[in-house]
Design a protein around this motif. Structure first.
Motif, PDB file in Angstrom:
ATOM      1  N   VAL A 199       0.820  -1.217   0.000  1.00  0.00           N
ATOM      2  CA  VAL A 199       0.000   0.000   0.000  1.00  0.00           C
ATOM      3  C   VAL A 199       0.854   1.268   0.000  1.00  0.00           C
ATOM      4  O   VAL A 199       0.554   2.226  -0.719  1.00  0.00           O
ATOM      5  CB  VAL A 199      -1.011  -0.018   1.170  1.00  0.00           C
ATOM      6  CG1 VAL A 199      -0.349  -0.336   2.480  1.00  0.00           C
ATOM      7  CG2 VAL A 199      -1.752   1.291   1.283  1.00  0.00           C
ATOM      8  N   GLN A 200       1.967   1.277   0.779  1.00  0.00           N
ATOM      9  CA  GLN A 200       2.738   2.522   0.884  1.00  0.00           C
ATOM     10  C   GLN A 200       3.478   2.874  -0.409  1.00  0.00           C
ATOM     11  O   GLN A 200       3.934   4.000  -0.568  1.00  0.00           O
ATOM     12  CB  GLN A 200       3.711   2.478   2.072  1.00  0.00           C
ATOM     13  CG  GLN A 200       4.783   1.415   1.980  1.00  0.00           C
ATOM     14  CD  GLN A 200       4.384   0.146   2.712  1.00  0.00           C
ATOM     15  OE1 GLN A 200       3.212  -0.207   2.749  1.00  0.00           O
ATOM     16  NE2 GLN A 200       5.344  -0.559   3.281  1.00  0.00           N
ATOM     17  N   PHE A 251      -4.553  12.416  12.070  1.00  0.00           N
ATOM     18  CA  PHE A 251      -3.714  12.037  13.204  1.00  0.00           C
ATOM     19  C   PHE A 251      -3.950  13.022  14.339  1.00  0.00           C
ATOM     20  O   PHE A 251      -3.672  14.219  14.188  1.00  0.00           O
ATOM     21  CB  PHE A 251      -2.239  12.038  12.797  1.00  0.00           C
ATOM     22  CG  PHE A 251      -1.923  11.043  11.715  1.00  0.00           C
ATOM     23  CD1 PHE A 251      -2.319   9.717  11.837  1.00  0.00           C
ATOM     24  CD2 PHE A 251      -1.233  11.429  10.587  1.00  0.00           C
ATOM     25  CE1 PHE A 251      -2.030   8.788  10.843  1.00  0.00           C
ATOM     26  CE2 PHE A 251      -0.945  10.509   9.589  1.00  0.00           C
ATOM     27  CZ  PHE A 251      -1.337   9.194   9.713  1.00  0.00           C
ATOM     28  N   TYR A 274       1.997  15.204   6.051  1.00  0.00           N
ATOM     29  CA  TYR A 274       2.514  13.864   6.379  1.00  0.00           C
ATOM     30  C   TYR A 274       2.847  13.055   5.116  1.00  0.00           C
ATOM     31  O   TYR A 274       3.929  12.498   4.991  1.00  0.00           O
ATOM     32  CB  TYR A 274       1.508  13.100   7.238  1.00  0.00           C
ATOM     33  CG  TYR A 274       2.060  11.806   7.793  1.00  0.00           C
ATOM     34  CD1 TYR A 274       2.706  11.778   9.011  1.00  0.00           C
ATOM     35  CD2 TYR A 274       1.961  10.616   7.069  1.00  0.00           C
ATOM     36  CE1 TYR A 274       3.239  10.600   9.515  1.00  0.00           C
ATOM     37  CE2 TYR A 274       2.494   9.433   7.561  1.00  0.00           C
ATOM     38  CZ  TYR A 274       3.125   9.429   8.785  1.00  0.00           C
ATOM     39  OH  TYR A 274       3.655   8.262   9.278  1.00  0.00           O
ATOM     40  N   ARG A 315       6.554  12.438   2.425  1.00  0.00           N
ATOM     41  CA  ARG A 315       6.958  11.078   2.100  1.00  0.00           C
ATOM     42  C   ARG A 315       6.809  10.785   0.613  1.00  0.00           C
ATOM     43  O   ARG A 315       6.829   9.634   0.196  1.00  0.00           O
ATOM     44  CB  ARG A 315       6.140  10.101   2.953  1.00  0.00           C
ATOM     45  CG  ARG A 315       6.628  10.080   4.403  1.00  0.00           C
ATOM     46  CD  ARG A 315       5.631   9.482   5.370  1.00  0.00           C
ATOM     47  NE  ARG A 315       6.179   9.404   6.718  1.00  0.00           N
ATOM     48  CZ  ARG A 315       6.226  10.434   7.565  1.00  0.00           C
ATOM     49  NH1 ARG A 315       5.761  11.606   7.192  1.00  0.00           N
ATOM     50  NH2 ARG A 315       6.747  10.289   8.768  1.00  0.00           N
ATOM     51  N   THR A 362      -0.197  13.605  -1.637  1.00  0.00           N
ATOM     52  CA  THR A 362       0.748  12.558  -2.010  1.00  0.00           C
ATOM     53  C   THR A 362       0.801  12.435  -3.535  1.00  0.00           C
ATOM     54  O   THR A 362       1.440  11.530  -4.051  1.00  0.00           O
ATOM     55  CB  THR A 362       0.343  11.192  -1.418  1.00  0.00           C
ATOM     56  OG1 THR A 362      -0.933  10.821  -1.951  1.00  0.00           O
ATOM     57  CG2 THR A 362       0.234  11.244   0.096  1.00  0.00           C
ATOM     58  N   GLU A 372      -2.711   1.891   9.034  1.00  0.00           N
ATOM     59  CA  GLU A 372      -3.160   1.816   7.639  1.00  0.00           C
ATOM     60  C   GLU A 372      -3.161   3.188   6.989  1.00  0.00           C
ATOM     61  O   GLU A 372      -2.768   3.350   5.834  1.00  0.00           O
ATOM     62  CB  GLU A 372      -4.581   1.231   7.566  1.00  0.00           C
ATOM     63  CG  GLU A 372      -4.636  -0.241   7.860  1.00  0.00           C
ATOM     64  CD  GLU A 372      -6.006  -0.847   7.587  1.00  0.00           C
ATOM     65  OE1 GLU A 372      -6.141  -2.054   7.706  1.00  0.00           O
ATOM     66  OE2 GLU A 372      -6.956  -0.090   7.255  1.00  0.00           O
ATOM     67  N   THR A 373      -3.610   4.180   7.762  1.00  0.00           N
ATOM     68  CA  THR A 373      -3.665   5.540   7.222  1.00  0.00           C
ATOM     69  C   THR A 373      -2.262   6.038   6.872  1.00  0.00           C
ATOM     70  O   THR A 373      -2.031   6.570   5.789  1.00  0.00           O
ATOM     71  CB  THR A 373      -4.307   6.492   8.259  1.00  0.00           C
ATOM     72  OG1 THR A 373      -5.543   5.920   8.675  1.00  0.00           O
ATOM     73  CG2 THR A 373      -4.551   7.853   7.669  1.00  0.00           C
ATOM     74  N   ALA A 374      -1.322   5.828   7.810  1.00  0.00           N
ATOM     75  CA  ALA A 374       0.049   6.278   7.572  1.00  0.00           C
ATOM     76  C   ALA A 374       0.637   5.562   6.359  1.00  0.00           C
ATOM     77  O   ALA A 374       1.303   6.177   5.519  1.00  0.00           O
ATOM     78  CB  ALA A 374       0.903   6.025   8.806  1.00  0.00           C
ATOM     79  N   GLN A 375       0.360   4.271   6.241  1.00  0.00           N
ATOM     80  CA  GLN A 375       0.885   3.523   5.097  1.00  0.00           C
ATOM     81  C   GLN A 375       0.297   4.028   3.788  1.00  0.00           C
ATOM     82  O   GLN A 375       0.991   4.142   2.789  1.00  0.00           O
ATOM     83  CB  GLN A 375       0.576   2.035   5.254  1.00  0.00           C
ATOM     84  CG  GLN A 375       1.520   1.326   6.187  1.00  0.00           C
ATOM     85  CD  GLN A 375       1.231  -0.163   6.218  1.00  0.00           C
ATOM     86  OE1 GLN A 375       0.264  -0.613   6.832  1.00  0.00           O
ATOM     87  NE2 GLN A 375       2.051  -0.940   5.533  1.00  0.00           N
ATOM     88  N   SER A 376      -1.003   4.341   3.819  1.00  0.00           N
ATOM     89  CA  SER A 376      -1.625   4.835   2.592  1.00  0.00           C
ATOM     90  C   SER A 376      -1.050   6.189   2.203  1.00  0.00           C
ATOM     91  O   SER A 376      -1.150   6.615   1.064  1.00  0.00           O
ATOM     92  CB  SER A 376      -3.148   4.928   2.756  1.00  0.00           C
ATOM     93  OG  SER A 376      -3.493   6.106   3.451  1.00  0.00           O
ATOM     94  N   LEU A 377      -0.422   6.877   3.152  1.00  0.00           N
ATOM     95  CA  LEU A 377       0.197   8.167   2.854  1.00  0.00           C
ATOM     96  C   LEU A 377       1.677   7.996   2.523  1.00  0.00           C
ATOM     97  O   LEU A 377       2.425   8.965   2.458  1.00  0.00           O
ATOM     98  CB  LEU A 377       0.025   9.120   4.035  1.00  0.00           C
ATOM     99  CG  LEU A 377      -1.421   9.562   4.269  1.00  0.00           C
ATOM    100  CD1 LEU A 377      -1.585  10.207   5.623  1.00  0.00           C
ATOM    101  CD2 LEU A 377      -1.882  10.503   3.173  1.00  0.00           C
ATOM    102  N   GLY A 378       2.104   6.747   2.342  1.00  0.00           N
ATOM    103  CA  GLY A 378       3.449   6.499   1.847  1.00  0.00           C
ATOM    104  C   GLY A 378       4.482   6.158   2.908  1.00  0.00           C
ATOM    105  O   GLY A 378       5.665   6.056   2.600  1.00  0.00           O
ATOM    106  N   ALA A 379       4.052   5.974   4.158  1.00  0.00           N
ATOM    107  CA  ALA A 379       5.017   5.663   5.214  1.00  0.00           C
ATOM    108  C   ALA A 379       5.251   4.156   5.281  1.00  0.00           C
ATOM    109  O   ALA A 379       4.304   3.385   5.169  1.00  0.00           O
ATOM    110  CB  ALA A 379       4.504   6.164   6.564  1.00  0.00           C
ATOM    111  N   SER A 380       6.503   3.746   5.474  1.00  0.00           N
ATOM    112  CA  SER A 380       6.779   2.334   5.705  1.00  0.00           C
ATOM    113  C   SER A 380       6.248   1.984   7.102  1.00  0.00           C
ATOM    114  O   SER A 380       5.947   2.877   7.899  1.00  0.00           O
ATOM    115  CB  SER A 380       8.280   2.068   5.633  1.00  0.00           C
ATOM    116  OG  SER A 380       8.907   2.669   6.745  1.00  0.00           O
TER     117      SER A 380
END
Lengths: 364, 227
Positions: free
Chosen positions: A73-74, A88, A99, A103, A149, B124-132
């Protein structure tokens, strides 16, 4: 190119998803279906949050998932917006917005912070904390955060479901703007047709984990087979028109539909802009006579009978499929049908009793 | 002049032991707690029970086994002695190992429940924003688990500070090396030096109370989560 191909199969106890679809990867595609039909699961599969046992996903020629590969997904370059904003809580609005932006590799950033903040009207919220915002403001921030993003695909799961009508009208124009100004394809999941009628380009109708129908909105809304799926009160026609003239003396606006003229109450839309209208099949009255004579109905479209619907032994009404350059559905009584003796190919005048303008929600 | 020195030494050893133990437990406890909060594995129950074991075992049981394992002929103590020439039992390092095990549930459980109440959505939210996953853990999960971390640190520290049985069995009672406050108090009472015992006991009491007051007031001020 400009194509999204997906195939997912999931077998959970009590729930199956078996979806295969090809939709344009531009504009707004609405995944529509009752709750439990697998809409959210389909969206999670597209996002990569769910990894189905059997899955294939290709967007604009790039494979995101097949038997051998699975882009997590990332790394997918998707934006996700849910019913809850999912901001957040430990970050202020500006940091929430940044955020995903931070990234994203600088050379992949197509959208800039100021631009998004301005379009979504977020400039005055930046220093505030999520809990201080209204539901509508939070949802705008969530959309902005996803957009920053620079996603190849924006996935929205009932993003307006928790908002009241007032807030919906506040957000819908922004979603429209995103698609137009940032050229980001959107897949939008909902069970409420009203909410998206003015946005949708492609309809994907889900039923019990399977695709029941896929098509351009203009065709889907005049398809009698989908009466049950999209609801009796929605069936009829969705027509794309162009504003050609404002008639101030009568307080009317003239619309052009495939060379024919429609009149609606004066709209505050500049000449040359497009306007989507929705017509209910029961508001279409058929006549074999030329409207040159006296009638109080203002809007009459020349059309041809395409198909006379199936007669149900006990029903009093029957569906007539018309072709006016675009499909229009008319629902008339069986008695009227026998009087008119309609045959496929026959020219007909379709009197339109009521037209719903699909920008009404914007409050323009 | 000897007496004040004798008094300061156990305090210093206690604080050092508690501090080192908490640092080790945070490093060790975080992945354990995260795994417990995430996994659907059948082993989860087993690991959860193992972590909670020190809560129900008498400290002497834990101390007894540790003494055997860490001793010069034990599984751990043996190789260590062969390599370094010194045993783990009756040493500060041995105390650290024992305290780490003994205080494990006091760090893992608050973290576990913090991670569980955060749920899957922020990750999940952080991952969807591109974070590992690792990036998301430090940039989102850790700040959201602040209360859990604060509780874990305080409980881990206070519990290590207050332990008696395990320390006595594994560390012995070696002045300047393994003699901690709780044992010093016991010694003073044994020889009827109530004044010394009073000073140390009251100090520990006030210290513990103040720490708890600070923690609870910070906890009240931390913002609640919003969705």
């Amino acid at each position: 190119m400009d194509l999204l191909e997906a195939k997912f199969k999931i077998d959970y106890p009590g729930f199956n998803l078996d979806v295969e679809m090809r939709i344009p990867s531009k504009g707004v595609s609405v995944v529509f279906g009752p709750s439990g039909s697998g809409k959210t699961t389909l969206l999670r599969c597209l996002s990569g949050l769910e990894k189905p046992s059997l899955g294939y996903l290709k967007i604009d020629g790039h494979v995101w998932q097949d038997e051998e590969s699975f882009i997590p997904v990332q790394d997918r370059k998707i934006g996700l917006v849910f019913q809850e904003s999912r901001l957040f809580p430990h970050l202020n609005i500006k940091k929430n917005l940044l955020y995903g932006y931070q990234r994203t590799f600088p050379d992949e950033r197509k959208l800039q912070f100021d631009e998004v903040a301005q379009v979504l009207n977020l400039e005055n919220l930046l220093q505030r904390r999520p809990e201080k915002l209204s539901g509508g403001e939070r949802q705008r921030v969530a959309i902005g955060r996803a957009l920053l993003t620079s996603p190849k695909l924006l996935l929205m799961d009932e993003p307006l479901a928790s908002l009241d009508m007032q807030l919906k009208t506040e957000i819908i124009p922004f979603i429209k703007k995103i698609e137009k100004e940032f050229n980001t394809p959107i897949v939008y999941v909902t069970h409420s047709m009203n909410e998206v009628l003015q946005l949708v380009d492609t309809m994907v109708i889900l039923k019990a984990g399977k695709v029941e129908n896929i098509g351009p909105v203009q065709e889907v809304f005049s398809d009698v087979r989908l009466r049950e799926a999209i609801g009796d009160e929605q069936l009829g026609a969705v027509l794309e028109t162009l504003v050609t003239e404002h008639d101030e003396s009568f307080g009317l606006t003239k619309l052009d539909f495939m060379g024919q003229v429609l009149h609606v109450p004066r709209q505050h839309i500049p000449v040359g802009h497009s306007l989507r209208v929705h017509i209910h099949s029961k508001d279409v009255i058929l006549s074999t006579l030329s409207p040159a004579g006296a009638t109080s109905v203002l809007n009459v479209l020349r059309a041809k009978v395409k198909k006379v619907g199936e007669l149900k032994p006990k029903g009093y009404s029957v569906d007539i499929e018309l072709d006016a350059g675009r499909p229009i559905l008319a629902t008339i009584t069986r008695k009227s049908l026998s009087k008119l003796n309609l045959q496929p190919g026959q020219p007909i005048y379709a009197h339109i009793k009521a037209i719903k303008m699909m920008h009404e929600l914007e409050g323009l | 002049m000897d007496i004040p020195l004798m008094d300061a030494e156990p305090i210093w050893i206690s604080l050092k032991l508690a501090g080192v133990t908490v640092v080790i437990l945070l490093v060790l406890g975080t992945p354990i707690a995260w795994w417990l909060a995430q996994t659907r594995s059948h082993y989860r129950v087993v690991i959860e029970s193992l972590v909670a074991l020190p809560l129900v075992l008498p400290p002497t049981v834990l101390g007894f086994y540790l003494l055997i394992i860490l001793g010069p002929h034990g599984w751990v103590g043996g190789p260590v002695k062969a390599l370094t020439g010194s045993t783990l039992s009756f040493s500060f390092l041995g105390l650290v190992l024992a305290s780490t095990l003994y205080s494990l549930p006091f760090v893992v459980q608050p973290l576990h429940s913090a991670f569980e109440s955060i749920g899957k959505v922020p990750m999940e939210t952080a991952q969807s924003l591109g974070a590992s996953r690792l990036d998301a853990f430090f940039s989102v999960i850790t700040p959201l688990a602040r209360r859990g971390y604060l509780t874990a640190i305080v409980l881990g520290f206070a519990h290590t500070l207050g332990e008696f049985g395990v320390v006595l069995m594994v560390g012995g009672n070696i002045p300047g090396k393994t003699k901690v406050i709780s044992i010093e108090i016991y010694d003073r009472v044994e020889v009827l030096e109530y004044t010394q015992a009073h000073i140390l006991s009251a100090g520990l009491l006030i210290f513990s109370f103040l720490i708890l007051v600070i923690v609870y007031s910070i906890n009240r001020k931390l913002p609640m989560q919003v969705t």
